[in-house]
Scaffold this motif. Structure first.
Motif, PDB file in Angstrom:
ATOM      1  N   VAL A  50      -7.917   3.722 -75.060  1.00 38.38           N
ATOM      2  CA  VAL A  50      -6.452   3.598 -75.028  1.00 38.38           C
ATOM      3  C   VAL A  50      -5.931   4.050 -73.673  1.00 38.38           C
ATOM      4  CG1 VAL A  50      -4.292   4.429 -76.049  1.00 38.38           C
ATOM      5  CG2 VAL A  50      -6.239   3.875 -77.517  1.00 38.38           C
ATOM      6  N   GLU A  56      -4.764  -1.277 -77.386  1.00 42.63           N
ATOM      7  CA  GLU A  56      -3.389  -0.874 -77.620  1.00 42.63           C
ATOM      8  C   GLU A  56      -3.376   0.341 -78.549  1.00 42.63           C
ATOM      9  OE1 GLU A  56      -0.557  -1.970 -76.172  1.00 42.63           O
ATOM     10  OE2 GLU A  56      -2.028  -2.963 -74.899  1.00 42.63           O
ATOM     11  N   PRO A  57      -2.378   1.206 -78.453  1.00 44.52           N
ATOM     12  CA  PRO A  57      -2.398   2.468 -79.208  1.00 44.52           C
ATOM     13  C   PRO A  57      -2.560   2.287 -80.713  1.00 44.52           C
ATOM     14  CG  PRO A  57      -0.683   2.527 -77.535  1.00 44.52           C
ATOM     15  CD  PRO A  57      -1.224   1.135 -77.533  1.00 44.52           C
ATOM     16  N   ARG A  59      -4.154   0.211 -82.325  1.00 46.03           N
ATOM     17  CA  ARG A  59      -5.485  -0.242 -82.745  1.00 46.03           C
ATOM     18  C   ARG A  59      -6.344   0.917 -83.251  1.00 46.03           C
ATOM     19  NH1 ARG A  59      -2.659  -4.116 -82.236  1.00 46.03           N
ATOM     20  NH2 ARG A  59      -3.056  -5.911 -80.867  1.00 46.03           N
ATOM     21  N   LEU A 131      -2.896  10.985 -79.553  1.00 46.46           N
ATOM     22  CA  LEU A 131      -2.407   9.717 -79.005  1.00 46.46           C
ATOM     23  C   LEU A 131      -1.348   9.920 -77.926  1.00 46.46           C
ATOM     24  CD1 LEU A 131      -2.918   6.716 -79.405  1.00 46.46           C
ATOM     25  CD2 LEU A 131      -1.098   6.683 -81.113  1.00 46.46           C
ATOM     26  N   ARG A 138      -2.508   7.435 -69.424  1.00 52.25           N
ATOM     27  CA  ARG A 138      -2.485   6.028 -68.992  1.00 52.25           C
ATOM     28  C   ARG A 138      -1.325   5.779 -68.024  1.00 52.25           C
ATOM     29  NH1 ARG A 138      -2.450   0.990 -73.292  1.00 52.25           N
ATOM     30  NH2 ARG A 138      -1.933  -0.699 -71.863  1.00 52.25           N
TER      31      ARG A 138
END
Length: 625
Positions: A50, A56-57, A59, A131, A138
């Motif tokens: 991620v 994508e987050p 997922r 997360l 990122r």
């Protein structure tokens, strides 16, 4: 007869598996409640992907409500457990307190970032447990590469595109491996100065990469990292962190704006708050995962010290594989304690490990068979797809798209630096304005390397003290940011609409502050000026307020009144009010704290802040770096 009540605290690998198995065995004969801060289960092994923009987050998240239909989900953070009353106290996302009663309790609270007493780390490093931290990293990496590409100064460019990862364990190794590929792809679109490329440094005090895993995995990962250009430095760690870089234990100073902390994890502070026997921060349990002396309480996962029956005197490590299997054992034993089935001790069989190094590279030893290259990559991704309790098709689709299409390197700006402090008891939640005080905040700050509350609060520098006379500010997550829109009297009761009212309010505030300060300090501490006040001061201030009220119609227009800030000062581009004509402005009493309004208070002037404060640290935690 009422149905038994089962409460599960935490929905990580252990908690999620417990809830899944219990709902299957109970078949509606028990009330199962799952208490968790988020409404999803997070598949942590794919979190580095991620941060690198591969997945994508959503997922790597699995909906709890969709996959656990027979389990009642309660959103909240457990902040206390009354073992005698058999109740769990929690706070929901909106700050409301709640209580859950139980007949059986499963504590699977998981773990948080492990801290070490290294100066500056709590202020300048970011962990990698949730997360929000992956999303922040990122954005941060993307931003630093873009700023480096636009920098005119070679030193600034080099510092911005240097990334330091501390901890060469499972997580740190994958973060460095994926990060190097991610930034290399970025600079192909945003070239740096000639001769420069992104620099990734992986540090650990251990002798080799992945020290806790098989030597084959270690050698494969080390070789792959070095081939990509990652600087692997074993026997080295961080001695001090600063805003401009990090000082290493070998004496070298590395200019950088990015410090990723992956030295390991420590059990959630909730386990320690129970006052039960502990083993290095983990709650001691028997082989059946029950707490001695509390047969109604079970614990599993990172929060529990589970005896390793294959190695007497040892405890199972804090890994996802153990947590997942302990969750199943806990579910079977909880059901057995209610009369369904028989109890069984926790036993495990090592199935091997897999390490995804990005691209087609990986290191794996399934069932003890060493693999590398394409074969290891295929086994690694196949294992993750099989282990995920959902989203398999979406994850496979993202992998396929990443193989044929370039990644999107853009900043979403959803998570700020202050939203993901390293020292937090809730890495799964980002701090946001208006969110209630973080659960067990004092417990989290008491750990080694912990930052104090002012150091993690937005709007104040990490080492800045409050100004003299300034009231203690609320935590960052309890303060609403200033609204960009102009305030109104209807929306804000403290709104001041005119210059005259501002003068009156300021005079009243100063009088109240002086009186409160004098009362607090007592007669013996008053200065001669305070002991012998000017007898004409009250009358003079009364004339000033009356003069301000008389001049109000001619000095303040309705349009000006609409463009005022809540502190009584004019909004941007508005003329400042003048003092009443021929009237001296009131002066605060000299040498009295509170004589001037505190900094950042309505109507006040900025105060002088004392010197920086160094964070206090407790004894160091057990760590690998």
């Amino acid at each position: 007869m009422s149905r038994p009540r089962i409460v599960i605290v935490g929905a990580g690998f252990a908690g999620y598996r417990t809830a899944k198995e219990l709902s299957r065995k109970a078949r509606g004969k028990a009330d199962i409640t799952l208490l968790n801060p988020t409404d999803y289960f997070l598949y942590l092994p794919l979190l580095p992907q991620v941060a690198a923009g591969i997945l994508e987050p959503r997922r790597v998240t699995v909906s709890l409500s969709d996959t656990l239909p027979q389990v009642r989900l309660v959103l909240g953070e457990a902040d206390g457990i009354d073992l005698d009353a058999r109740t769990v106290h929690y706070t929901d996302p909106e700050g409301t307190d709640g209580t859950l009663g139980y007949d059986r309790l499963v504590l699977a609270a998981g773990s948080v970032n492990k801290l070490l007493p290294i100066p500056g780390v709590a202020e300048h490093a970011h962990g990698f447990r949730g997360l929000p931290e992956a999303l922040y990293l990122r954005d941060h990496v993307t931003r630093q590469v873009e700023l480096a590409a636009a920098a005119d100064d070679p030193e600034t460019c080099a510092a911005r595109c240097t990334f330091v990862v501390v901890g060469a364990g499972y997580t740190g190794t994958e973060v460095a491996a994926h990060g190097q590929l991610f930034t290399d792809a970025q600079v192909r679109k945003h070239p740096l100065r000639e001769g420069m490329r992104p620099r990734w440094i992986l540090l650990d005090v251990a002798e080799r990469v992945l020290p806790e895993l098989d030597p084959h995995l270690s050698r494969t990962a080390d070789r792959t990292l070095r081939e990509r250009g990652v600087e692997v430095r074993m026997g080295t760690s961080v001695k001090e962190a600063t805003p401009d870089g990090v000082l290493l234990t070998d004496g070298e100073f590395v200019p950088t704006r990015s410090l990723v902390w992956c030295v390991g994890v420590r059990p959630d502070p909730l386990a320690e708050s129970l006052g039960l026997p502990m083993e290095r921060g983990r709650l001691l349990v028997d082989p059946n995962l029950q707490v001695p002396g509390r047969p109604e309480v079970f614990a599993c996962g990172d929060a529990a010290a589970v005896p390793d029956l294959d190695n007497p005197g040892q405890y199972t490590p804090m890994t996802a594989q153990h947590a997942w299997r302990q969750g199943r054992t806990a579910a079977l034993n909880v059901a057995a304690s209610l009369g369904a089935g028989v109890r069984r001790p926790y036993e495990h069989r090592d199935l091997g490990f897999v390490v995804d190094l990005g691209g087609a590279k990986a290191a794996a030893n399934p069932l003890g068979v060493p693999l590398s290259g394409l074969a290891a990559g295929a086994v690694t991704r196949g294992y993750h797809l099989a282990a995920m309790p959902g989203n398999r098709v979406r994850v496979a689709a993202d992998w396929l798209l990443d193989a044929v299409l370039p990644r999107q390197a853009v900043q979403l700006g959803l998570v700020r630096s202050w939203s993901v402090p390293l020292d937090t008891a809730s890495p799964e939640l980002a701090r946001v304005p208006g969110r209630p005080r973080e659960r067990r905040e004092a417990d989290a700050r008491s750990g080694p390397g912990a930052a104090t509350e002012p150091e993690t609060r937005p709007g104040r520098r990490p080492t800045e003290r409050p100004a003299p006379g300034e009231p203690a500010a609320a935590p960052a997550d309890a303060v609403e940011p200033p609204d960009a829109r102009e305030p109104t009297a209807e929306a804000d009761p403290t709104f001041v609409a005119s210059a005259g009212e501002a003068v009156i309010a300021e005079a009243k505030a100063r009088e109240a502050a002086e009186q409160e300060s004098a009362d607090r300090q007592g007669p013996e501490s008053r200065t001669p000026e305070r002991q012998a006040p000017d007898p004409g001061l009250p009358e003079r201030r009364t004339r000033e307020r009356q003069a301000a009220e008389q001049e109000l119609p001619e000095r303040q227009t309705p349009e000006q009144g609409k463009n005022r800030r809540p502190d009584g000062e004019p909004a941007n581009n508005q003329p400042a009010p003048e003092p009443a004509r021929n009237q001296p402005a009131p002066e605060p009493a000299k040498n009295q704290p509170g004589g001037e309004p505190a900094r950042n208070q309505p109507g006040g002037e900025p105060g002088q802040a004392p010197g920086p404060v160094q964070p206090t640290h407790a004894d160091p935690a057990e760590g690998d770096s």
